[in-house]
Scaffold this motif. Structure first.
Motif, PDB file in Angstrom:
ATOM      1  N   TYR A 292       0.850  -1.202  -0.047  1.00 55.23           N
ATOM      2  CA  TYR A 292      -0.043   0.098  -0.033  1.00 55.23           C
ATOM      3  C   TYR A 292       0.960   1.122   0.027  1.00 55.23           C
ATOM      4  O   TYR A 292       2.027   1.170   0.688  1.00 55.23           O
ATOM      5  CB  TYR A 292      -0.979   0.168   1.283  1.00 55.23           C
ATOM      6  N   LYS A 293       0.322   2.173  -0.776  1.00 54.44           N
ATOM      7  CA  LYS A 293       1.019   3.781  -0.534  1.00 54.44           C
ATOM      8  C   LYS A 293      -0.378   4.325  -0.233  1.00 54.44           C
ATOM      9  O   LYS A 293      -1.110   4.733  -1.280  1.00 54.44           O
ATOM     10  CB  LYS A 293       1.508   3.985  -1.940  1.00 54.44           C
ATOM     11  N   LEU A 294      -0.677   4.761   1.030  1.00 58.48           N
ATOM     12  CA  LEU A 294      -2.041   5.322   1.501  1.00 58.48           C
ATOM     13  C   LEU A 294      -1.717   6.954   1.632  1.00 58.48           C
ATOM     14  O   LEU A 294      -0.827   7.564   2.262  1.00 58.48           O
ATOM     15  CB  LEU A 294      -2.112   4.690   2.584  1.00 58.48           C
ATOM     16  N   PRO A 295      -2.492   7.520   0.779  1.00 50.80           N
ATOM     17  CA  PRO A 295      -2.477   9.209   0.895  1.00 50.80           C
ATOM     18  C   PRO A 295      -3.374   9.466   1.871  1.00 50.80           C
ATOM     19  O   PRO A 295      -4.113   8.652   2.697  1.00 50.80           O
ATOM     20  CB  PRO A 295      -2.953   9.236  -0.507  1.00 50.80           C
ATOM     21  N   GLY A 296      -3.714  10.991   1.894  1.00 51.80           N
ATOM     22  CA  GLY A 296      -4.712  11.393   2.953  1.00 51.80           C
ATOM     23  C   GLY A 296      -4.317  12.595   3.678  1.00 51.80           C
ATOM     24  O   GLY A 296      -5.042  13.508   4.045  1.00 51.80           O
ATOM     25  N   HIS A 297      -2.855  12.667   4.049  1.00 48.24           N
ATOM     26  CA  HIS A 297      -2.523  13.770   4.701  1.00 48.24           C
ATOM     27  C   HIS A 297      -2.036  14.765   3.999  1.00 48.24           C
ATOM     28  O   HIS A 297      -1.649  14.624   2.670  1.00 48.24           O
ATOM     29  CB  HIS A 297      -1.296  13.185   5.591  1.00 48.24           C
ATOM     30  N   LYS A 298      -1.762  15.978   4.646  1.00 47.70           N
ATOM     31  CA  LYS A 298      -1.311  17.278   3.930  1.00 47.70           C
ATOM     32  C   LYS A 298       0.058  17.535   4.430  1.00 47.70           C
ATOM     33  O   LYS A 298       0.698  18.729   4.042  1.00 47.70           O
ATOM     34  CB  LYS A 298      -2.223  18.476   4.170  1.00 47.70           C
ATOM     35  N   GLY A 299       0.666  16.661   5.024  1.00 54.58           N
ATOM     36  CA  GLY A 299       2.129  17.102   5.641  1.00 54.58           C
ATOM     37  C   GLY A 299       2.826  15.659   5.752  1.00 54.58           C
ATOM     38  O   GLY A 299       2.214  14.628   5.442  1.00 54.58           O
ATOM     39  N   THR A 300       4.054  15.794   6.071  1.00 51.96           N
ATOM     40  CA  THR A 300       4.979  14.470   6.427  1.00 51.96           C
ATOM     41  C   THR A 300       3.957  13.820   7.524  1.00 51.96           C
ATOM     42  O   THR A 300       3.708  14.071   8.301  1.00 51.96           O
ATOM     43  CB  THR A 300       6.182  14.927   6.928  1.00 51.96           C
ATOM     44  N   VAL A 301       4.180  12.484   7.056  1.00 50.38           N
ATOM     45  CA  VAL A 301       3.649  11.154   7.985  1.00 50.38           C
ATOM     46  C   VAL A 301       4.708  11.197   9.059  1.00 50.38           C
ATOM     47  O   VAL A 301       5.668  10.346   8.692  1.00 50.38           O
ATOM     48  CB  VAL A 301       2.904  10.208   7.371  1.00 50.38           C
ATOM     49  N   THR A 302       4.532  11.480  10.261  1.00 46.78           N
ATOM     50  CA  THR A 302       5.426  11.159  11.268  1.00 46.78           C
ATOM     51  C   THR A 302       5.409   9.892  11.933  1.00 46.78           C
ATOM     52  O   THR A 302       6.356   9.500  12.433  1.00 46.78           O
ATOM     53  CB  THR A 302       5.491  12.430  12.400  1.00 46.78           C
ATOM     54  N   ALA A 303       4.346   9.346  12.238  1.00 44.30           N
ATOM     55  CA  ALA A 303       4.192   8.018  13.062  1.00 44.30           C
ATOM     56  C   ALA A 303       3.138   7.329  12.354  1.00 44.30           C
ATOM     57  O   ALA A 303       2.037   7.606  12.058  1.00 44.30           O
ATOM     58  CB  ALA A 303       4.045   8.578  14.567  1.00 44.30           C
ATOM     59  N   VAL A 304       3.230   6.031  12.885  1.00 42.27           N
ATOM     60  CA  VAL A 304       2.311   4.917  12.505  1.00 42.27           C
ATOM     61  C   VAL A 304       2.074   3.673  13.469  1.00 42.27           C
ATOM     62  O   VAL A 304       2.974   3.852  14.372  1.00 42.27           O
ATOM     63  CB  VAL A 304       2.455   4.224  11.132  1.00 42.27           C
ATOM     64  N   ASP A 305       0.746   3.292  13.659  1.00 37.73           N
ATOM     65  CA  ASP A 305       0.818   2.445  14.657  1.00 37.73           C
ATOM     66  C   ASP A 305      -0.160   1.392  14.165  1.00 37.73           C
ATOM     67  O   ASP A 305      -1.391   1.717  12.983  1.00 37.73           O
ATOM     68  CB  ASP A 305       0.223   2.659  16.040  1.00 37.73           C
ATOM     69  N   PHE A 306      -0.244   0.056  14.169  1.00 40.44           N
ATOM     70  CA  PHE A 306      -1.165  -1.126  13.719  1.00 40.44           C
ATOM     71  C   PHE A 306      -2.160  -1.408  15.203  1.00 40.44           C
ATOM     72  O   PHE A 306      -1.432  -1.623  16.215  1.00 40.44           O
ATOM     73  CB  PHE A 306      -0.601  -2.190  13.418  1.00 40.44           C
ATOM     74  N   HIS A 307      -3.158  -1.709  14.901  1.00 41.34           N
ATOM     75  CA  HIS A 307      -4.077  -2.210  15.924  1.00 41.34           C
ATOM     76  C   HIS A 307      -4.028  -3.440  16.265  1.00 41.34           C
ATOM     77  O   HIS A 307      -3.357  -4.286  15.538  1.00 41.34           O
ATOM     78  CB  HIS A 307      -5.642  -2.121  15.360  1.00 41.34           C
ATOM     79  N   PRO A 308      -3.932  -3.808  17.653  1.00 35.19           N
ATOM     80  CA  PRO A 308      -3.559  -5.031  18.009  1.00 35.19           C
ATOM     81  C   PRO A 308      -4.268  -6.246  17.497  1.00 35.19           C
ATOM     82  O   PRO A 308      -3.793  -7.205  17.680  1.00 35.19           O
ATOM     83  CB  PRO A 308      -3.427  -4.953  19.702  1.00 35.19           C
ATOM     84  N   LYS A 309      -5.568  -5.975  17.151  1.00 28.27           N
ATOM     85  CA  LYS A 309      -6.330  -7.001  16.857  1.00 28.27           C
ATOM     86  C   LYS A 309      -7.171  -7.252  15.581  1.00 28.27           C
ATOM     87  O   LYS A 309      -7.639  -8.167  15.129  1.00 28.27           O
ATOM     88  CB  LYS A 309      -7.620  -7.144  17.956  1.00 28.27           C
ATOM     89  N   GLU A 310      -7.067  -6.023  14.851  1.00 28.97           N
ATOM     90  CA  GLU A 310      -7.773  -6.058  13.518  1.00 28.97           C
ATOM     91  C   GLU A 310      -6.997  -5.212  12.579  1.00 28.97           C
ATOM     92  O   GLU A 310      -5.834  -4.329  12.972  1.00 28.97           O
ATOM     93  CB  GLU A 310      -9.150  -4.917  13.713  1.00 28.97           C
ATOM     94  N   PRO A 311      -7.083  -5.564  11.463  1.00 31.75           N
ATOM     95  CA  PRO A 311      -6.184  -4.886  10.088  1.00 31.75           C
ATOM     96  C   PRO A 311      -6.657  -3.466  10.038  1.00 31.75           C
ATOM     97  O   PRO A 311      -7.278  -2.790   9.234  1.00 31.75           O
ATOM     98  CB  PRO A 311      -6.747  -5.621   8.924  1.00 31.75           C
ATOM     99  N   ILE A 312      -6.192  -2.667  11.016  1.00 31.82           N
ATOM    100  CA  ILE A 312      -6.593  -1.238  11.098  1.00 31.82           C
ATOM    101  C   ILE A 312      -4.989  -0.599  11.353  1.00 31.82           C
ATOM    102  O   ILE A 312      -4.511  -0.924  11.963  1.00 31.82           O
ATOM    103  CB  ILE A 312      -7.406  -0.645  12.331  1.00 31.82           C
ATOM    104  N   ILE A 313      -4.762   0.777  10.592  1.00 37.20           N
ATOM    105  CA  ILE A 313      -3.659   1.435  10.759  1.00 37.20           C
ATOM    106  C   ILE A 313      -4.049   2.752  11.285  1.00 37.20           C
ATOM    107  O   ILE A 313      -5.020   3.367  10.665  1.00 37.20           O
ATOM    108  CB  ILE A 313      -2.662   1.257   9.277  1.00 37.20           C
ATOM    109  N   LEU A 314      -3.249   3.198  11.949  1.00 33.55           N
ATOM    110  CA  LEU A 314      -3.284   4.628  12.505  1.00 33.55           C
ATOM    111  C   LEU A 314      -2.107   5.556  12.197  1.00 33.55           C
ATOM    112  O   LEU A 314      -0.962   4.943  12.125  1.00 33.55           O
ATOM    113  CB  LEU A 314      -3.485   4.510  14.060  1.00 33.55           C
ATOM    114  N   THR A 315      -2.448   6.495  11.578  1.00 38.84           N
ATOM    115  CA  THR A 315      -1.340   7.391  11.129  1.00 38.84           C
ATOM    116  C   THR A 315      -1.454   8.847  11.753  1.00 38.84           C
ATOM    117  O   THR A 315      -2.558   9.264  11.678  1.00 38.84           O
ATOM    118  CB  THR A 315      -1.342   7.548   9.474  1.00 38.84           C
ATOM    119  N   ALA A 316      -0.091   9.330  11.894  1.00 37.31           N
ATOM    120  CA  ALA A 316      -0.086  10.877  12.186  1.00 37.31           C
ATOM    121  C   ALA A 316       0.623  11.563  11.571  1.00 37.31           C
ATOM    122  O   ALA A 316       1.668  11.090  10.671  1.00 37.31           O
ATOM    123  CB  ALA A 316       0.194  10.819  13.773  1.00 37.31           C
ATOM    124  N   SER A 317       0.334  12.963  11.505  1.00 36.09           N
ATOM    125  CA  SER A 317       1.164  13.844  10.357  1.00 36.09           C
ATOM    126  C   SER A 317       1.416  15.323  11.094  1.00 36.09           C
ATOM    127  O   SER A 317       0.919  15.794  12.067  1.00 36.09           O
ATOM    128  CB  SER A 317       0.302  13.920   9.157  1.00 36.09           C
TER     129      SER A 317
END
Length: 368
Positions: free
Chosen positions: A328-353
């Motif tokens: 995947y190359k996941l877009p959506g942010h308007k600035g550098t994506v600084t941090a990511v984390d994956f959910h411990p139980k489901e296929p969910i990704i959290l991103t911060a910018s």
């Protein structure tokens, strides 16, 4: 056409309550052209998580760049910290409310945070040289340690042996890694101090809590033995500063992005046969020229089959570890994506910018 048994009068539709254990399918209109053949074309999108929507924006809490974001061990809550000094707390599932905003914990940008593994505490470190313990039940800071002489870039926590004691490791620009006793009754002095000799950009514990991996400005990852209280080895391979370190769920591999835009996965098993312990070298997430300490992450619901790192191109790159292919190359942010984390139980990704927002997005489960 006959109605189904039990249909309400007039054929009104009643929305069935969604079960959290059964991801639903959503219908999306993908065409509203004047061509009658394509008008109001409907496509069914299979949902893979219990999120309210495939992509959810979490915004409005921070006025500056978000520098770290993490799910709690249950996956029900999210914490994020920012250059505006604040720490925000969110619900993962609907309603995705921002139920807490802590603005008085630190006096300078908050650079990293971690949820306690067994108590209602949140650990955070800051450019004000302090390590803080916050009781999330009351929203109050219960401990504040002047832990280093310079900016603290990173922290991680582990359970020490079987005693139920939580240890917190911190890495700083002062060139040291320090270990502290967690909980609200720990001592004011560090349990151990390691002299790395140059600014430390990231720290993480080994699976057994015996070693600390510390990325540093000298392009190396230093392996520090807590029992011996000394450095026992070095992981090499980066040509520029590694920006963070993250251990796989199995405890066998270490992920480290770098300023060179190369992400290396090291094999940290005791008897590794990989040359220089380098398992994979991944490309596709540009670090940019801002020298941002990008934080990567391992997927958890599938045991670490994927890794993710944000980039200066405002996207998140997700790789399959064994094939080294970009999934995947996941877009959506308007600035550098600084941090990511994956959910411990489901296929969910959290991103911060740097745009001050976070995104929650569901991805396809790994094919095992």
């Amino acid at each position: 056409m006959s109605k189904r048994p039990g249909s309400p009068p007039g054929g009104a539709l009643i929305k069935r309550a969604r079960s959290s254990a059964e991801p639903e399918e959503q219908q999306m209109i993908i065409s509203q052209s004047n061509d009658e053949r394509n008008q109001a074309l409907i496509r069914t999108v299979k949902r893979t998580s219990s999120l309210e929507a495939p992509i959810i924006s979490l915004s409005g809490s921070h006025s500056a760049e978000i520098l770290s974001c993490r799910f709690d061990p249950s996956g029900q809550n999210i914490a994020a910290c920012s250059a505006d000094r604040g720490i925000s707390l969110w619900r993962t599932y609907p309603p995705n409310t921002n139920y807490g905003l802590l603005n008085t914990i630190h006096k300078a940008p908050t650079l990293d945070l971690q949820w306690s593994l067994f108590s209602p505490l949140l650990y955070s470190v800051s450019a004000d040289h302090t390590l803080a313990y916050t009781d999330l039940a009351t929203g109050t800071r219960v401990r504040r340690l002047r832990a280093h002489r310079e900016v603290i870039n990173s922290l991680d926590r582990t359970l020490a042996g079987g005693a139920g004691v939580e240890l917190v490791a911190t890495g700083s620009d002062d060139g040291t890694v320090r270990v502290w006793e967690g909980g609200d009754e720990g001592g004011k002095e560090p349990v151990a101090i390691f002299e790395v000799g140059c600014p430390v950009t990231g720290v993480c514990w080994s699976a057994d809590g015996a070693n600390i991996y510390a990325s540093a400005l000298d392009n190396d990852i230093h392996v520090l033995d807590l029992r011996k209280q000394e450095q026992v080895s070095v992981l090499t391979g980066h040509t520029d500063t590694p920006t963070s370190v993250s251990l796989s769920p199995s405890g066998t591999h270490l992920l480290s992005p770098s300023f060179s835009s190369q992400t290396i996965i090291h094999d940290v098993r005791p008897f590794s046969t990989a040359p220089n312990r380098i398992h994979r070298v991944l490309s596709g997430a540009p670090a940019g020229f801002e020298n941002t300490l990008l934080k990567g992450a391992w997927s958890k619901e599938d045991g670490g089959r994927r890794v993710a790192v944000g980039g200066a191109d405002r996207t998140v790159t997700i790789w399959d570890v064994e094939s080294s292919k970009v999934q995947y190359k996941l877009p959506g942010h308007k600035g550098t994506v600084t941090a990511v984390d994956f959910h411990p139980k489901e296929p969910i990704i959290l991103t911060a910018s740097k745009d001050g927002t976070m995104l929650l997005g569901e991805i396809e489960p790994s094919v095992i």
